[in-house]
Design a protein around this motif. Structure first.
Motif, short mmCIF file in Angstrom:
data_model
loop_
_atom_site.label_atom_id
_atom_site.label_comp_id
_atom_site.label_asym_id
_atom_site.label_seq_id
_atom_site.Cartn_x
_atom_site.Cartn_y
_atom_site.Cartn_z
N GLU A 51 43.84 50.71 27.07
CA GLU A 51 43.79 49.72 27.95
C GLU A 51 43.83 49.84 29.23
OE1 GLU A 51 44.04 48.72 23.74
OE2 GLU A 51 44.97 49.61 25.04
N TYR A 53 47.18 50.93 30.52
CA TYR A 53 48.52 50.75 31.08
C TYR A 53 49.47 51.54 30.08
CZ TYR A 53 47.91 47.13 27.05
OH TYR A 53 47.32 46.49 25.88
N THR A 90 53.51 45.51 29.68
CA THR A 90 51.90 46.16 29.76
C THR A 90 51.32 45.18 30.68
OG1 THR A 90 51.40 45.04 27.60
CG2 THR A 90 52.20 47.49 27.63
N ASP A 91 50.28 44.58 30.06
CA ASP A 91 49.70 43.33 30.92
C ASP A 91 50.37 42.05 30.29
OD1 ASP A 91 48.75 43.45 28.15
OD2 ASP A 91 46.84 42.33 28.55
N THR A 130 47.00 46.98 21.16
CA THR A 130 46.14 48.26 21.65
C THR A 130 45.28 48.67 20.64
OG1 THR A 130 46.54 50.60 22.75
CG2 THR A 130 48.25 49.58 21.09
N GLU A 131 44.42 49.60 21.23
CA GLU A 131 43.29 50.34 20.23
C GLU A 131 43.84 51.25 19.54
OE1 GLU A 131 39.66 51.63 22.22
OE2 GLU A 131 39.52 49.76 23.44
#
Length: 194
Positions: A51, A53, A90-91, A130-131
């Motif tokens: 993503e 970050y 993170t975000d 997250t992925e």
């Protein structure tokens, strides 16, 4: 005859007194002492997440160290166990919560200094999305090197420690995705010795 009996009793009691000093010195070796303390660790990102970050957790833990054997040698084995909480931005604000169990190979440099090689794992929960990793239940695997120094504060034994190592978190393929998140760890610890 009485003189020999008194001499023999004196010899017997003096041997007992010397053995107490040896047992006490043996038990007071840093490598043989239990510890109860706290540590703070910071995780530097090994890579950015997909993503865009970085995941850089600040981790706080309470730990108990239990020597498995009392040793007169330079190498000892112990178990470290305790709860840990973490947070990372993170975000958004993310948190983690878990329990760790380390197998601790201690190498005494002196009676006051030692190096510990720690390898361990424990169940965790993370909130980051997250992925690379499914949100929720995970395992944290840690490989750490620590330098520990015994010190006396008000005649009570304590230790300070410095940590460095590697941490991998993933869920052992219980849920997908399971790419895991890796961090380089540095940290400080402070504990009371028993």
């Amino acid at each position: 005859m009485t003189r020999y009996l008194v001499l023999l009793l004196c010899f017997f009691f003096s041997m007992n007194a010397f053995s107490q000093k040896l047992v006490s010195r043996f038990a007071d070796r840093h490598i043989n002492q239990r510890a109860s303390g706290a540590m703070v660790q910071y995780g530097f990102n090994y890579y950015d997440l997909p993503e865009g970050y970085a995941y850089r957790p600040l981790l706080l833990a309470h730990y108990q160290r239990f020597p498995l054997i009392k040793t007169a040698k330079k190498v000892g084995l112990a178990i470290d166990i305790g709860p840990q909480i973490g947070m990372a931005y993170t975000d958004k604000f993310n948190f983690e919560l878990g329990l760790f169990v380390y197998l601790n190979l201690g190498i005494a440099l002196t009676d006051w200094d030692m190096i510990s090689l720690l390898a361990g794992a424990g169940p965790y929960y993370i909130s980051v999305e997250t992925e690379r990793q499914a949100k929720g239940f995970i395992f944290s695997d840690n490989f750490l090197l620590a330098y520990r120094r015994k010190l006396l504060l008000s005649r009570e034994p304590y230790e300070i420690s410095v940590y460095s190592g590697f941490r991998h978190i993933s869920n052992a393929s219980l849920k997908q995705p399971n790419g895991g998140i890796d961090n380089i760890i540095i940290g400080l610890g402070f504990a009371k010795l028993f």
